[in-house]
Structures are given as structure tokens and as C-alpha cells.
Design a protein around this motif. Sequence first.
Motif, PDB file in Angstrom:
ATOM      1  N   PRO A   9      -0.084  -3.203   4.707  1.00 58.46           N
ATOM      2  CA  PRO A   9       1.276  -3.615   4.358  1.00 58.46           C
ATOM      3  C   PRO A   9       1.944  -2.685   3.341  1.00 58.46           C
ATOM      4  O   PRO A   9       1.259  -2.032   2.555  1.00 58.46           O
ATOM      5  CB  PRO A   9       1.080  -5.012   3.765  1.00 58.46           C
ATOM      6  N   TYR A  29      -1.418  -1.132  18.299  1.00 59.33           N
ATOM      7  CA  TYR A  29      -1.035  -2.170  17.354  1.00 59.33           C
ATOM      8  C   TYR A  29       0.225  -2.903  17.779  1.00 59.33           C
ATOM      9  O   TYR A  29       0.396  -4.085  17.480  1.00 59.33           O
ATOM     10  CB  TYR A  29      -0.881  -1.581  15.949  1.00 59.33           C
ATOM     11  N   HIS A  33       0.820  -1.213   0.000  1.00 55.40           N
ATOM     12  CA  HIS A  33       0.000   0.000   0.000  1.00 55.40           C
ATOM     13  C   HIS A  33       0.856   1.266   0.000  1.00 55.40           C
ATOM     14  O   HIS A  33       0.412   2.308  -0.423  1.00 55.40           O
ATOM     15  CB  HIS A  33      -0.886   0.043   1.245  1.00 55.40           C
ATOM     16  N   ALA A  75      -4.800  -3.700   9.955  1.00 62.55           N
ATOM     17  CA  ALA A  75      -5.071  -2.497  10.717  1.00 62.55           C
ATOM     18  C   ALA A  75      -6.268  -1.744  10.160  1.00 62.55           C
ATOM     19  O   ALA A  75      -6.610  -1.878   9.000  1.00 62.55           O
ATOM     20  CB  ALA A  75      -3.854  -1.601  10.682  1.00 62.55           C
ATOM     21  N   VAL A  76      -6.878  -0.995  11.038  1.00 65.03           N
ATOM     22  CA  VAL A  76      -7.923  -0.084  10.600  1.00 65.03           C
ATOM     23  C   VAL A  76      -7.243   1.068   9.870  1.00 65.03           C
ATOM     24  O   VAL A  76      -6.286   1.644  10.371  1.00 65.03           O
ATOM     25  CB  VAL A  76      -8.683   0.464  11.819  1.00 65.03           C
ATOM     26  N   SER A  77      -7.735   1.357   8.698  1.00 62.17           N
ATOM     27  CA  SER A  77      -7.022   2.376   7.932  1.00 62.17           C
ATOM     28  C   SER A  77      -7.292   3.760   8.486  1.00 62.17           C
ATOM     29  O   SER A  77      -8.331   4.017   9.077  1.00 62.17           O
ATOM     30  CB  SER A  77      -7.419   2.311   6.461  1.00 62.17           C
ATOM     31  N   PHE A  78      -6.322   4.608   8.249  1.00 61.00           N
ATOM     32  CA  PHE A  78      -6.437   5.986   8.710  1.00 61.00           C
ATOM     33  C   PHE A  78      -7.377   6.724   7.758  1.00 61.00           C
ATOM     34  O   PHE A  78      -7.193   6.691   6.555  1.00 61.00           O
ATOM     35  CB  PHE A  78      -5.044   6.616   8.670  1.00 61.00           C
ATOM     36  N   ARG A 117      -2.445   4.923  18.884  1.00 57.80           N
ATOM     37  CA  ARG A 117      -2.728   4.002  17.793  1.00 57.80           C
ATOM     38  C   ARG A 117      -1.550   3.051  17.608  1.00 57.80           C
ATOM     39  O   ARG A 117      -1.720   1.843  17.453  1.00 57.80           O
ATOM     40  CB  ARG A 117      -2.971   4.794  16.506  1.00 57.80           C
ATOM     41  N   TRP A 156       2.018   0.747   8.770  1.00 54.25           N
ATOM     42  CA  TRP A 156       1.190  -0.471   8.706  1.00 54.25           C
ATOM     43  C   TRP A 156      -0.094  -0.265   9.494  1.00 54.25           C
ATOM     44  O   TRP A 156      -1.175  -0.648   9.063  1.00 54.25           O
ATOM     45  CB  TRP A 156       1.992  -1.647   9.271  1.00 54.25           C
ATOM     46  N   ASN A 157       0.025   0.334  10.658  1.00 52.36           N
ATOM     47  CA  ASN A 157      -1.138   0.540  11.516  1.00 52.36           C
ATOM     48  C   ASN A 157      -2.200   1.386  10.844  1.00 52.36           C
ATOM     49  O   ASN A 157      -3.362   1.354  11.249  1.00 52.36           O
ATOM     50  CB  ASN A 157      -0.725   1.248  12.807  1.00 52.36           C
ATOM     51  N   ARG A 158      -1.780   2.172   9.886  1.00 50.21           N
ATOM     52  CA  ARG A 158      -2.732   3.078   9.256  1.00 50.21           C
ATOM     53  C   ARG A 158      -3.092   2.696   7.832  1.00 50.21           C
ATOM     54  O   ARG A 158      -4.201   2.926   7.391  1.00 50.21           O
ATOM     55  CB  ARG A 158      -2.159   4.490   9.251  1.00 50.21           C
ATOM     56  N   PHE A 159      -2.138   2.154   7.135  1.00 53.06           N
ATOM     57  CA  PHE A 159      -2.367   1.952   5.707  1.00 53.06           C
ATOM     58  C   PHE A 159      -2.217   0.508   5.263  1.00 53.06           C
ATOM     59  O   PHE A 159      -2.392   0.219   4.093  1.00 53.06           O
ATOM     60  CB  PHE A 159      -1.397   2.832   4.898  1.00 53.06           C
TER      61      PHE A 159
END
Lengths: 276, 1226
Positions: A237, B460, A206, B430-433, B456, A232-235
Motif C-alpha cells: 500500500p 494482480y 510504503h 502483493a509479493v514484493s519486488f 505481474r 501496490w503489486n510490488r511494494f
Amino acid sequence: MKCISLAECWEETITFPGPEDTGLGIQTSQSQATLLSIFSQEYQKHIKRTHAKHHTSEAIESYYQRYLNGVVKNGAAPVLLDLANEVDYAPSLMARLILERFLQEHEETAPSKSVINSMLRDPSQIPDGVLANQVYQCIVNDCCYGPLVDCIKHAIGHEHEVLLRDLLLEKNLSFLDEDQLRAKGYDKTPDFILQVPVAVEGHIIHWIESKASFGDECSHHAYLHDQFWSYWNRFGPGLVIYWYGFIQELDCNRERGILLKACFPTNIVTLCHSLA
Amino acid sequence: MAAVLESLLREEVSVAAVVRWIAHSTRGSEDNPGEAAALSSLRPLRKEFVPFLLNFLREQSSRVLPQGPPTPAKAPGASAALPGRPGGPSRGSRGARSQLFPPTEAASTAAEAPLARRGGRRRGPGPARERGGRGLEEGVSGENLPGAGGRRLRGSGSPSRPSLTLSDPPNLSNLEEFPPVGSVPPGPAGTKPSRRINPTPVSEERSLSKPKTCFTSPPISCVPSSQPSALDTSPWGLGLPPGCRSLQEEREMLRKERSKQLQQSPTPTCPTPELGSPLPSRAGSLTDEPADPARVSSRQRLELVALVYSSCIAENLVPNLFLELFFVFQLLTARRMVTAKDSDPELSPGVLDSLESPLFQSIHDCVFFAVQVLECHFQVLSNLDKGTLKLLAENERLLCFSPALQGRLRAAYEGSVAKVSLAMPPSAQAVSFQPETDNRANFSSDRAFHTFKKQRDVFYEVLREWEDHHEEPGWDFEKGLGSRIRAMMGQLSAACSHSHFVRLFQKQLLQMCQSPGGAGGTVLGEAPDVLSMLGADKLGRLWRLQERLMAPQSSGGPCPPPTFPGCQGFFRDFILSASSFQFNQHLMDSLSLKIRELNGLALPQHEPSDEDGESDVDWQGERRQFAVVLLSLRLLAKFLGFVAFLPYRGPEPPPTGELQDSILALRSQVPPVLDVRTLLQRGLQARRAVLTVPWLVEFLSFADHVVPLLDYYRDIFILLLRLHRSLVLSQESEGKMCFLNKLLLLAVLGWLFQIPTVPEDLFFLEEGPSDAFEVDTVAPEHGLDAAPVVDQQLLYTCCPYIGELRKLLAWVSGSSGRSGGFMRKITPTTTTGLGAQPSQTSQGLQARLAQAFFHNQPPSLRRTVEFVAERIGSNCVKHIKATLVADLVRQAESLLQEQLVTQGEEGGDPAQLLEILCSQLCPHGAQALALGREFCQRKSPGAVQALLPEETPAAVLSSAENIAVGLATEKACAWLSANITALIRREVKAAVSRTLRAQGPEPAARGERRGCSRACEHHAPLPSHLISEIKDVLSLAVGPRDPDEGVSPEHLEQLLGQLGQTLRCRQFLCPPAEQHLAKCSVELASLLVADQIPILGPPAQYRLERGQARRLLHMLLSLWKEDFQGPVPLQLLLSPRNVGLLADTRPREWDLLLFLLRELVEKGLMGRMEIEACLGSLHQAQWPGDFAEELATLSNLFLAEPPLPEPQLRACELVQPNRGTVLAQS
């Protein structure tokens, strides 16, 4: 530490960027650049380890006295630089140390960090001419620290981002860059977020982060913690490109969603719209 | 009770009459007078019949299934053992049970009931035992049933009649028969449900919620066959040899130990080694006793009982359909009859008229009975998953006893498409931003924003660590992560941060746990060739292996306690470790909101008129959407129940007496966290039980013991009971609930009724299906209940314990070595998002017309229109933002510029500026509605056209388009009219601060940059390389250096040439790099002027020729003038430090400096005034005397120059003599 015994396990442990990746036209060969990067990292580690030792008040006092004595004898001699080399400390950092101490003595209030930084960037601002020259000498003779080196590093990073951007454009992959993401209010921003994910070696990508340095254990873990996992936490892999190579064992989070490469990937699978 | 059964067996009454009698107390009219009379005298016992029957069957089978206990139903009270005088048992039962199930008594007594029973369940005399005056009977049963409470008989009937009860009570103190809770491997063991109570709290899962442990299911063959058990000598469990006591204790200890191990890893993803342990022993007993239809002992009696039993099941008079099926399957697959040495001396085939003789005298009887029952429930069986059907169809005994049933099952198997896959949940994503909800604008302060950013990441990090370690033995959530989680929660100070975190938490929960689907699922029940090649022994092992691999199936028997399998465990432990009341409250708020939202989702409704092919495609979509919504709801409700009842659950036993009363009084004041009663009522009314009930059950399964006693929840349970009773599977009619929908509800309700916190009497408390349950008055014609939204996949996903049936059969079939057992195949399943959420339209006639329009159209049409409306409406807002608002922002910027020009640099207070601008611009927002309308009008029809099939009639199409336009406009305009002003304000504010910033410190950096020319191939040297090179020169110049170090003039020239290339290419140039290059170039110039650069060449020549120096300076001047786009700090040339470089040179040469200054002025790079100012300030510095004088001369010389370009060259020449004088003076 794996990188120390480079001679033995050079080939096995380090993923080098391929020869086709010298897109930047750098005169030095890639392995030389890799070596420089590794050297720089090792030196920084060494400085970090010994940092505290030089920052005790006794040490500072003794350095300052030696500096004063030195410049009284001969202001044109490389007093500060010699001192730094003698005690095995980065010249720029030594300059900062002495500058701080100097300003403390000559000004009522303790100098702020930004004032110090500004003086290091432009030693002309330093009230004492001799010290200004000494500091400048330290800065231009430091190969790992100081505003000039920082700028070089930053420029290298930027150049590789530009290179990556060109490659993405060339491959027709649409993306959002850091500035666009920041404008949208993202709290963490990789170099590029792909608007349509792609697959590299079977892994979904991503986002792509460009790192114009060698991926050693220490820096990689720091990056993982501060950047890659946050992405990773947001978008989801993504892909990290260590343009100067990396230690192969670090590429262990592929399944988890962080893929490491030493060059721009060649086999990119894109979403097939005709099949969708 | 037994009297009823006896009169039935004596054929005094018909089965139909009995069932009617049980089910419908008030309707006796159809019965013939004789039957009615026979039964009416038993009326008071009516409600006790079913519990009696269930317990009776369990007891009767105890000899056949010695491995397990006589499976108690969750049936309180009625003894199974009291044939004989109607009066006796009646009195006895009533006497004993009057405290437990007093249908007519005061509520307070009723409320006490479960507690009394609970007490009774404890080993040894409980408080309830002392109370209630059971007298003798109690003594008798108390002795024999030390731990007997549970679902088992209570008032053991008449002491005056020591018939079966007294002679043949199951030995409940025998731990082989009644292993304590938790000893049951959730594995393939044919497990028998039991509500036996182990006094030690063993369940980690449940320890919070219940003092009594969950019922569970002991394995079929916990007793290795080689080991003679007490049962072998005393089939009914009487008279345990005293010596067995210690052995028992040892066994119990062993079991506890095992159960502990089991409980320590309650998640199914980590099967325990115990899983397969019963198998080898079982394998040993496999060869026993083939069943033979010819050897059935008393067919008629068995047929009758089977019929009554089947009827009770069919009428939903039993609490748990699948538990009964499981029991029947156990009978079907029974292995071995315990030889009863002293039994049946008087037994003869003709004995029908009493219950004196055991019902099941042999394996043959059991199988016969089971097949009889199964025949009555073919419909249910045929709706099980394909794997179970296959195993049933392959069952030898079934074939033997009822070829007809076997044939039907085979046909059902062949026609079945109900492959069920229970896949592992996909690993964490993950939950996307989402900038709309997550960017800075959504936070009260920068600090809150950055705190949440960190949280956040910590969240994670914790999640990843859990993923890595939770399966490791010895790893403990609290120990590993607890403090980190609490530290993180501690940072959530602002209330708004809590809601942000909860949103993240909930989204992540849904994402990870909502669906067990995902790629790589496996299908149960297909026999592969590979397996048939393996022998039976190997198959057992393979099965165990698969069991380990496919852990989600092991659900802990047919009635497992509520658990948090897989990833859910993380979220549960997180909540527990966080132990933050703010978090819990926000979480409950958020869960409640989401539940309401999903529960109210307008899911498409079934249209019976749909044609085959296409509707099928549509229905797949419907089902998928329904499944996603239902599973999400169940997950959310489970966590809501968990958090909501968390404060009320504890390991201590529930309070009794006055304490309980006061707790009840208190709790009844507390409003429910979510008004589930209303939601249930509405769901029933709207015929959406199939959506509402399954999640409600999840919610209630976490209730504490007091909850069912509260009026509010009692109402709910009563509604559920009535619903349960009304779900008669055989009654199918148009517009009523679909079969699988019913089956799902029966399964979840049956499971709920077995939850320990739900009082056992509750089920039997209620009068038959009250006619008042007809709540259909306002029901829509076709509610969701009537739509085929449930398939086997969903059924098994919601109720994995139904899979226990298959496991039971699979083991038998596998071990028989005949068939290949079962295997799974991989079918990818997809998980979907919730899809388009239909907009809520409920206003006005137009809306009603639109609804009516959709009513007779395929559901896909409605979905399409709603989808288009939703998207176009949303796009419309974005469009307005990109056009109208963007224009206004541009206007704002130019207005602001004017303002700044008129008001000078600082322009005044930004807030004031903003107000002025907004007051000018916001009125323009009114155009938004018109523009929005126009946009929707323009865009919607095309989208609808593209999405609807070609053959859609023109009228339908245009109506659909119009509705889409209307809905989209409605949505867009509603948003715009409410928000446009705020939006403009916000954007203008951002523009203002942007513009003001641009005015700030770095104007040049923000200016437009020229790119390189089109033809440029970007081959210029890289900026980093150049800085590095220049740095090298600088360091050489500044020193220290070796005597032979230096640079060649050519190199310097080349370097400056490269610098020019780089500055002209700009491809890789970033502002900081350019700034540094500029600064370095100035430094270089200063060094040139001061002649400080060491030059390589013939040894003598260490100084640069003047001409060369000038050429280089010219190059620099040209770079500064032409190529640098950022500011060049030229004033540094005259900084004391750089000018001071000259001081060190001997002889001092000022000509280059003067030359440079003049060129600077000439090229317009610096103003004369500016230079004068710099020179002036130089005088203030401390210099050596002679240097100061020379400096003064230079200043004078420079100032004396006429500001004309022409004479400057000459002026340069004039410097020379001056220099001479200077030199002479020095």
C-alpha cells in the motif's frame, strides 16, 4: 462529469489542498491553480475526443491546402494559428500535422517521429523559413500542448517532487527515490519508497507518489492502471498526493491500499523502535 | 461376524480377548484356551469384525437418529445383521466379499475391488453385481439396498436366517434416511457421515477427480418433525408405502437443487442460505425425551458393546477416530426415538445373549452407550479445544449419566488453554519486488523483462477483480477472467519467463493462503454474557449469523471432501483457466522444489531437559515456526496434488477390466511428480512423520482413482496404514510421539481414508500393525515427532472438520436454553515468515562437533548461531561488493577514461574494452576470500553476544561465537569463491556502459552540478513559473496580438532578474527545465536584437530604446556566462529563422546583433570561428536580395574586427555609419 458543474458542487466533490501547503510560493492561489489544472485536463479530453476527426487524410489535405494558400497570400500572418483556432484544434498539434504533411511532400521518406519532435522543439531546423515561423508561433501560443507546455508541466511535476523530498527529509523519513530504484533495477518506480513504512490515518504507507495535477476521474483511472496498482503489486500500500486536489469519490481504495491526499499528511505515525 | 459379537455378549469371550483377536492375529497366546478356541474358528472373519461392528452400530442407531442414515463407517463388507451360526455368515460373507477383500488373492483381483464396489454403489445393478455370483443373497440385498454400496454391508449374510437383517434392514431407498450427497449443509447441523452415493456428479470441486461422489453427511433433522416420515411407521425402513415414491422423487429433486446451490458456492466464505434451514425444524423437536439413566434397558449388553467399540477405537482399528467420536456425540445428543410399533414384544431386561433385540431401545440406551464410550476416551476429549470442552462439561446428559466424567471434563476445561481461532485469511497483499530476483539482470532480454512487468500487473489486476466479484451471485471465474488469463499466459514465451511467473504465483499463494491466522481472529467456545441473555431461539439465529460470518468453520461435515477454501479458490481457478501445460509443468517443478526444501528444513528438536519458563517461550517460537512450515507444506502439496493429478481426473467413471489394466501398465511407467514414497520413508525413519504425513495426505487427497492401484502409491498407503495403526493414543512414552502430534496424524489419516478415491477396502485390507513397521533403527534419539510441536490451534487449522464436534454440541447446548452456547472473542494472532533457514552444514568433523555442541544446548542457541551465521555471511558478500568490488569498479572507470583519452572519443569496441579491463581487474578478486574471512571474524562474535542471554557460560558463548564465525565464513567464502569473478565482471560491465553513455550525447547534463549556497532559502521563482512567463513574452512577440498588448521594459528586466535567481538557486531546477530556459533566453535575445518585442508605454513608443535593449542583452550574456550550467544553444542566434526576424524590420538595425556577437566572443561564450561558420552558412539560405547584401556587410564587419577586446567598444560606434549606409541603400 462532476467537474463540469463546478459552481454547484465545487466544495463537496473536490478535496482542495489546504492553505498551509503553498510551500512553493506560487503567486496564484491554490484554487486558481486547481482550476487551471482542471481546465487543462478538460481541454485535453476535448482534444482527445476530436483527435481522430483532424487526422483523416481528407482533413489533413484540406488543412494543408488552406495553409499553403494562406502563406502564399501573406507569410507573416498567423495562418496556422488562425487555422487551428478556427477548426478548434490545439495549435501545436496543428503545427505538427502540417509539418508532417510538409515533410512528406518535400522528402522522399516519411519523417520519423523523433525528427518531427526535434523540429518542433527547435523550429530553426525546419527547412522552410515561413513554416518555421508559423510553427513557432503555434507553439508559443498554445497553452496546453507543445514542447514548451510539456516542459512547464514536467517542471511543475519535478518541483513538487522536490518539495515532497524536502518534506520527507524534514520528517526524518528515509526513502529511496526514483533514480535509486531505477539503478537497482526496479521495473516500476514510484517517486519515493519509504525504507521504513509509516501509517497515515491508519493506513500503511510504503511508497508515495507526487502528482502535480488535479485528480479527476479520467486521469486517476489511468494512473491507477499504469502506476498506482503496479506500485501496490510490488511494494504494497502507498500514498498518492494530488497537489492540486482531487475528486473525493476517487479516494475509495484506501482499504485496498491506495490512499489519496491533497497535501503532505500531517499525522504520520512511524514505527516506534523503543517498543519493538 | 455376528457370532463373535454374540459370543461376546454371552460372555463366552472377554472383551480384551476379542480386541486382541482383532488387532493381533498372530498373538493368541495370552488368551485362555476356551476363548482362543472360540475365536480361532472365526479366524477367517477377523478382519471383517470391525466393519461389521461399525455397520452394526450405525444400523442399530438408525431408529434413534432417524434424521440421518445409519452412519456407515467406511467399512466395507461385513453385514451387521448376521448373528447366528458361525458357518453360515462365514460362508456368506466370504462368498460375497471374496471379490472385494480377498486378502490372499492375486493383486489383480484386489485391484478390481474398489471398482466392483463402485459399480455396486450405483443405483441399480452395476457391473459388479452381475459378476461374482452372489446368488440369492445378492438378490435379497440388492432389492433392499438399491443404492446401498458405499460403506455399507455387502454380502448381507445368510439367506437362511431371516433375522435382523431381513426383518430390519435400514431402508436405504428412503431418501430421508439416505439423502444424496451434497444435500448436507456444511453448517451446524449435526451431520452424520455417510458414504452414500448420489449418482449425479454434484461436486464442482470434485467433479474433476471422481466419478463417484463424495460421501457426505446429511443433517440430523432434514425431516421436519411434524411431517410423518416413512420411518415412523416402519422403523427399519422396510416396506415403504408405494405412494411415497413420488414424494421421494420430489424430495430428491429438491435436494439435488439444493446441493447444486451448495456446490456452486463451495468456498466456505460464502455460506449458503440453506445453512440454517434445518434449524427451525430441529427446534421443533427439541423438547422430546429427556434421557434418564434409570431407564436404560440393557446395561450390561450396552457396556460390553461399548467396551469393544471403545477398544477398537483405541487400537485405531477404525478408519477415522473423529468420525466415530462424531457418531458417539450424535448418540449423546439424540433427540427422539422413533417409535417402533411392532418392536420388542419379547424384550426383557435379561436378554443379553443375542442380537435379536435392538441394541438401542430408547434414547436412554443411546446416551448410556455414548457416555460409556466417551469415558474410555477422556484423554482425546480433554485435548479438544476449550470450546468443545466447555460444551461437553455443560452437557446435561453427561452430568446425569456420569457425574465423574463430567467432573473430569470440567476440570479439563478449566485447565485448558487451547483456544482455537479460525480467522479469515487476510486480504491480498502483493509479493514484493525483489531486485535480486526480479530486476533486468534476471531476464534473458529486455522484452522478457518488460513482458513480465506487464504480467505481474495483469496477475494482480485479475486477483483484485476476483476479490471484488467472486462472491457475487452469477459471477463466473472463467467467464470473467479466463480469456484475460490465457492472453497473459500466451505472452509467456520464454521458458525463463514461466519460471518467473511461477515464482510470483507460488509466493502469492503462500502469502495469501498459507495461514488462516492474521489479525482479528476469533476464539471459539467462550460463552459471553450477552448470549446467555438471549433465548434459545434467538441463539439459533445468532448461531446461524455467526456461521455466516465465520464461514471457514463450515467444513462440510466431519469428513468434507478436499476443497479450496477462500483465496485458494482463486489459484485453483487460475490454474484451470490458464490451462497451460508449460505453466503447470513449471508450477509442479517449483512446488516440488519448495516442498522438498521445507520438508527438509532442520526444525529444532525437542530437548526434554529444558527448564520450564524459558523453554516455554522457546517452544512457542518452535511451534509457530513448525506451524508455518507445516501449513505451507500442506498448501503447496495440495496444489501439487491438484496439478499433478489434473490430467487423470475426469467426470467419467473409472475404467474397469482390460482398459484399467492397460491404464495401470501405462501409469506405472510414469515417474511420480515428486518422490513422495522416499520422502515418507525418510520422514518415518527420521521420526518426522508429524511434518511429512500431513502434507502427504493433502497431496494424496487429490489422487485420481487409478493412483491407489499403482504399486508405488500402494506402498505409500500401506505405510500410512501401518503408521495409523501404530498411533495408539494411550501408549505414551518418553521419546515417542506426543499426544497431539498423534491426534493430528490420526485426524488427517482418518480423513484421507474417507476420501472417495481411496479404496474402501484399503483400510481393512492390511494385516494388523505389522511388526515390520519398526523402522526406528536409525532414528535419532529425539525426532520431531517427540516434540510438542502441535497444539490445538494447528490441529483445528489442519482439520477444521474436528470442529464439527463442537457444532453438534453447540447446537444442543444452545437449543437447550441453559447455557450460553458459545461465542468467539478476538485474539490477534500473528503470522510469521519462515524465519531463518538454517544453513545446511554436514561436512567434516567440525560440523559434527558443532552439531554435538548444540545437542545439549537450548534450541534458541542453535537458532541464534545459525541466524547470525546466515546474516553475517550474507552481509559479508554485500560488504565485499561495497568495498573491494566498488574499488575495482572505480579503477575500471579511471582505466577506461585513460583508454578513451588515448584512443579518442570512440575508444574502440566496448566488448573489447571490457575484456581488457576484466583481465586486469578480476585477479584482484582473490583478495575477497581473505577480506571475507576477516569480516566474518570481526562481525559475528558481537552479534552472537548481543543475541544470547547474559548468563550464557563463557565457554558456551565462545564456542557459539566460533561456530558462528565458521559457519558465516563458510557460507560467505563458498559464495565468493564461486561468484566473485562474475560479480566483478558484471559490475565493471555496468560501469563501462555507464561511462560510455556519459561520453555520449549529453555530456554536460551529466556533469557535476553546483547546488545553491547553504544560505539559500529557496525562495527563487519556480522554473515552471519562469518558463511560463517567458512563454507569454514570446507569444506576445511572435503574435498575433492586439495593438495595445505589450510588455514593459521593467517587466523584462524583472524577468531576467528572476531567471538569474532561479538559476542560482537550483533547488527546483531539473535539466529539461534548464534547457528550455536556455533556449527561451536565446529566443528572447533574438527578439531583442530584431526589436520584435512589443513594448508598453506611451502610445507612440513601441520600440525598445537601444540602451535598454543593450542592458537587457548584457543581462542575458551574464546569465549565459555565469548562471546556466547546462549548454545554451547560442548558435540559434544565428539560425536563419532568428536572423530572418531582422528581415521584417524596417528600417533594419544590425547594431544590436553585432554588439551581441562581439560580446559573445569577448565573454568566451562562442568562438570567432564558430560565429564565422554560422555566418557562412547563413549566406546559403534564401534571402531577399537587399537583406543578403546587408548580411554580407555584417559578416565583413564582424570579420574585420581585430580579435582584441579593447577596440571593440569603438567598433560598436563604427557600426552606426554603416547602418546609415545600409539604410540609405534600402
